[in-house]
Design a protein around this motif. Structure first.
Motif, mmCIF file in Angstrom:
data_model
loop_
_atom_site.group_PDB
_atom_site.id
_atom_site.type_symbol
_atom_site.label_atom_id
_atom_site.label_comp_id
_atom_site.label_asym_id
_atom_site.label_seq_id
_atom_site.Cartn_x
_atom_site.Cartn_y
_atom_site.Cartn_z
ATOM 1 N N ILE A 420 83.463 69.966 132.184
ATOM 2 C CA ILE A 420 82.637 71.582 132.021
ATOM 3 C C ILE A 420 82.618 71.939 131.351
ATOM 4 O O ILE A 420 82.092 73.244 130.668
ATOM 5 C CB ILE A 420 82.388 72.106 133.761
ATOM 6 N N MET A 421 84.692 72.232 131.868
ATOM 7 C CA MET A 421 85.503 74.086 130.721
ATOM 8 C C MET A 421 85.005 73.676 129.424
ATOM 9 O O MET A 421 85.425 74.977 128.766
ATOM 10 C CB MET A 421 86.637 74.356 132.266
ATOM 11 N N VAL A 422 84.829 72.911 128.457
ATOM 12 C CA VAL A 422 85.596 72.612 127.441
ATOM 13 C C VAL A 422 84.810 71.831 126.888
ATOM 14 O O VAL A 422 84.619 72.404 125.554
ATOM 15 C CB VAL A 422 86.892 71.424 127.878
ATOM 16 N N THR A 423 83.689 71.286 127.551
ATOM 17 C CA THR A 423 82.356 70.638 126.360
ATOM 18 C C THR A 423 81.904 72.050 125.364
ATOM 19 O O THR A 423 80.607 71.358 124.865
ATOM 20 C CB THR A 423 81.148 70.493 127.952
ATOM 21 N N PRO A 424 81.546 73.219 126.721
ATOM 22 C CA PRO A 424 80.795 73.862 124.920
ATOM 23 C C PRO A 424 81.382 73.887 124.252
ATOM 24 O O PRO A 424 81.130 74.692 123.042
ATOM 25 C CB PRO A 424 80.825 75.641 125.938
ATOM 26 N N LEU A 425 83.014 73.681 124.128
ATOM 27 C CA LEU A 425 83.388 73.782 122.787
ATOM 28 C C LEU A 425 83.186 72.704 121.151
ATOM 29 O O LEU A 425 83.191 73.410 120.701
ATOM 30 C CB LEU A 425 85.396 74.387 122.772
#
Length: 743
Positions: A420-425
């Motif tokens: 969840i924390m890295v998917t927006p990258l």
């Protein structure tokens, strides 16, 4: 009177359930969340027969009635009638004929729930290619339920399936009269004790009440009574489950021997296996994956170039026509520089978005997407993730919101949170319009070897940058997020299939509609708001600018009149031989005067824009972004992009259109941005600024919807706040570094 029933559509993952749901419901679908949980709920209506409509509920795929993941618990509670809002009257179970033994386990469990069941047997063509022959009437006799062979991809068997559903609904086909296995032989006394509390439940349903009653919405007295039954009869859930599964597989083996003829698997090498030996090779698999992604992004530029150019040309001509035809009033300025500019910023990117989603759909349809998970599992584990993280991350190329929601399939809490924390990258489709216009501005349209587009290579580089940064951030965060859970990666690989072009076309159209009507509404609202903020400003400030430049314009006009008078006087007294020389001299002075007048008018419009409310806001934040090479207009775009990243283009379209002359309305946004210069005369969008801006948009968290869904999925503001700060800080630092190197 129209009869309407609730039908639950269930089955193993990759059994063809979603395809059947789409065929039965067509466009009459809705997507939401199951009550109280963040798991997708797909529902749709279907006309089964005249006067008989059905509400089809597509439950998450599951392998058995022993749930482990959140989505499996959702399906389980619906099937056990423990969901207050979703109550199925009957079940359509989708079974894969090419993997019948595995599918029959879940099928046998559903039968023992004593709910009316119709089995839709899919993948018959694949079973046939494997040399598998199924005696469907014999299988019906053994199972005691109606079985219909269907092929949703080719719309075959659907009328027969609807007829079977109609018969089941009319009670002509009852629930299976006998148990698939004798549960009383396994846990007879506990079942009898449970039936004193719930007399109407089947033997198998009673076992599930004994095993999972703590997860059901039952009153305290009932919970205590069930606990007492377990205690009195020394009920052992693990032993009961193990014995049940063994007995089911024993009976399934007997049924398979009676009704299914399978060829020797050693005699035939399947196409899927041969293809997997190449596409999932330990070395070649990665090279092929990079080649597939390369072709994907090259195609986005190759194919979309001509329709994009056509859309830009149409809007350029329309703006020019309206600018020369309409009177010079506030409403015509609003129409041309607010509405038309905003629309052009929306519609010009539809070709690229449609092509990107169409190609991704084809990859999913063929079965290749699942292979990517297996290929990347080893790499994922090194940074604290696992292969299941790949699917949300790949989905992030489309949109981070559903991608983050799809991380629910990851059982390990730490790996789910890291995903969840890295998917927006991952570069979502909202970034695509920004990438497109900036790459077109700073990267020349060159071809290497006649087919490799430099712009396509840069585009692929941006997507790879986001992916690499996601892996680096995951590796860093894994040291701060602690857990004692062990992680396992189990994923079924679907067989390779031919792409469904109709499905891809439908997806392309749907995604274009979503972009136009969802993102487009935001872009239009912000475009109109920016037009107002760019056109109006503090009265004193705007009046001072108007007065100053009106005086300069008047002085310049007076100078022109004086030149014309001098020219007239000189020509009157001059000899005939000097007439041509004097005419050329004074015409040159008049031309210079006109140029000065145009310059004064352009400076006036620039000064009015800088004195407007939008200009004041941009000027306020400009010192903070100047180290990155950005001016105040880019600053405004960065702010508005927090509503949605694609708003950057609409913002630029408005800011560079306000104050245009009629002839300037013919130029495209890219031409206007390319011609933009700083006060010192240098280009605003040079290579250094363009690269810095691209890197900023790759890494920055500029999406309020993403932050909202992260808060909902993590049930805390802690993680979205951390996400906002680390992504913004990372974007600022690396953009500054790129600008310093490139300038």
């Amino acid at each position: 009177m129209t009869k309407k029933l609730n039908i639950a559509l269930v089955g193993n993952p990759n059994s063809g359930k979603s395809s059947l749901f789409n065929v039965l419901t067509g466009l009459n679908q809705k997507v939401g969340n199951f009550p109280g949980v963040t798991v997708d709920k797909k529902t749709g209506t279907s006309t089964i027969a005249p006067g008989f409509d059905a509400n089809i509920i597509d439950l998450p795929g599951t392998y058995s009635l022993y749930p482990k993941r959140a989505d499996e618990w959702v399906a389980y509670k619906v099937l056990l009638n423990q969901d207050e809002l979703v109550k199925p009257d009957m079940i359509v179970l989708v079974a894969d004929a090419s993997n019948l033994k595995r599918n029959l386990l879940f099928c046998s469990q559903i039968i023992d729930l004593k709910v009316p069941v119709v089995v839709a047997l899919t993948m018959m063509d694949l079973a046939k290619s494997k040399g598998t022959q199924i005696d469907i009437p014999g299988l019906e006799r053994e199972l005691g339920v109606t079985i219909v062979a269907v092929n949703p991809r080719k719309n075959k068997g659907i009328p027969q399936l609807k007829k079977a559903i109609e018969l089941a609904a009319e009670k002509l086909q009852q629930a299976a009269p006998r148990d698939f296995i004798d549960m009383t032989a396994i846990a007879g006394e506990p079942i009898a004790g449970l039936k004193k509390i719930f007399p109407a439940v089947s033997n198998y349903r009673a076992v599930h009440f004994l095993i999972n009653h703590e997860n059901f919405e039952l009153d305290a007295a009932t919970q205590v009574a069930i606990e007492q039954v377990e205690k009195d009869h020394k009920f052992n859930p693990t032993k009961t489950q193990a014995e049940e599964i063994m007995q089911r597989y024993g009976r399934i083996k007997h049924i398979m021997q009676q009704t299914v003829v399978e060829s020797d698997p050693l005699q035939k090498s399947l196409f899927t296996e041969r293809l997997d030996n190449i596409l999932m090779h330990r070395y070649w698999g990665y090279i092929i994956l990079l080649a597939v992604l390369f072709l994907l992004f090259q195609s986005v530029f190759w194919v979309a170039q001509y329709p994009m150019d056509g859309i830009e040309w149409v809007f350029g001509k329309l703006g020019g026509f309206l600018g020369s035809s309409l009177p010079d009033t506030w409403w015509s300025d609003l129409l041309i520089n607010g509405v038309i500019a905003g629309l052009s910023g929306i519609l010009v990117f539809i070709p690229q978005i449609m092509i990107l989603f169409g190609l991704i759909t084809l990859l999913e349809d063929t079965g290749y997407m699942a292979r990517i998970s297996f290929l990347t599992d080893k790499l994922m584990r090194k940074v604290g993730l696992n292969g299941k993280s790949v699917m949300p991350m790949i989905s992030g190329f489309a949109c981070a919101v559903p991608a983050i929601m799809s991380a629910r399939n990851i059982e390990n809490k730490k790996e789910r949170l890291l995903t969840i924390m890295v998917t927006p990258l991952m570069s979502c489709s909202a970034r695509l319009p920004v990438y497109t216009i900036l790459i077109a501005l700073i990267i020349p349209s060159k071809l290497y070897f006649g087919f490799l587009s430099l712009q396509g290579l840069v585009m692929m580089g941006l997507y790879l940058l986001g992916t690499v940064m996601a892996l680096i951030v995951a590796w860093v965060l894994k040291w701060f997020i602690k857990t004692t859970e062990r992680s396992f990666f189990i994923l079924e690989l679907p067989v390779y299939r031919g792409p469904r072009w109709k499905n891809a076309l439908t997806t392309m159209i749907e995604k274009a509609k979503i972009f136009v009507f969802d993102a487009g509404k935001v872009i239009m609202v912000i475009s109109l708001l920016l037009w107002a903020l760019s056109t109006y400003g503090p009265k004193a400030k705007m009046h001072a600018v108007t007065t100053t430049y009106n005086e300069q314009a008047a002085a310049n006009e007076q100078l022109k009149e004086n030149i014309i008078k001098e020219k007239t006087a000189a020509l009157t007294t001059a000899a005939i031989s000097d007439t041509a020389r004097l005419t050329a001299k004074y015409d040159s002075l008049i031309a210079k005067n006109d140029e000065q007048g145009s310059l004064i008018e352009k400076e006036r419009k620039t000064a009015l824009l800088q004195s407007s409310y939008a200009g004041s806001l941009g000027g306020f934040i400009e010192p903070a972004i100047r180290p990155l090479g950005y001016d105040w207009k880019i600053g405004i775009a960065l702010i508005t992009s927090f509503a949605a990243r694609e708003v950057f283009v609409g913002t630029m379209a408005t800011l560079y259109s306000v104050g245009d002359d009629a002839d300037e309305n013919n130029t495209t946004l890219r031409q206007k941005m390319s011609a933009a210069v700083r006060p010192n005369g240098s280009k605003v969008y040079d290579l250094a600024t363009g690269l810095s801006l691209l890197v900023f948009y790759v890494l920055a968290m500029q999406c309020m919807s993403t932050l909202a869904v992260v808060k909902r999925e993590t049930r805390s503001w802690k993680w979205p706040v951390i996400q906002l700060f680390y992504m913004t800080g990372l974007a600022y630092f690396l953009s500054w570094l790129v600008y310093e190197i490139a300038k």
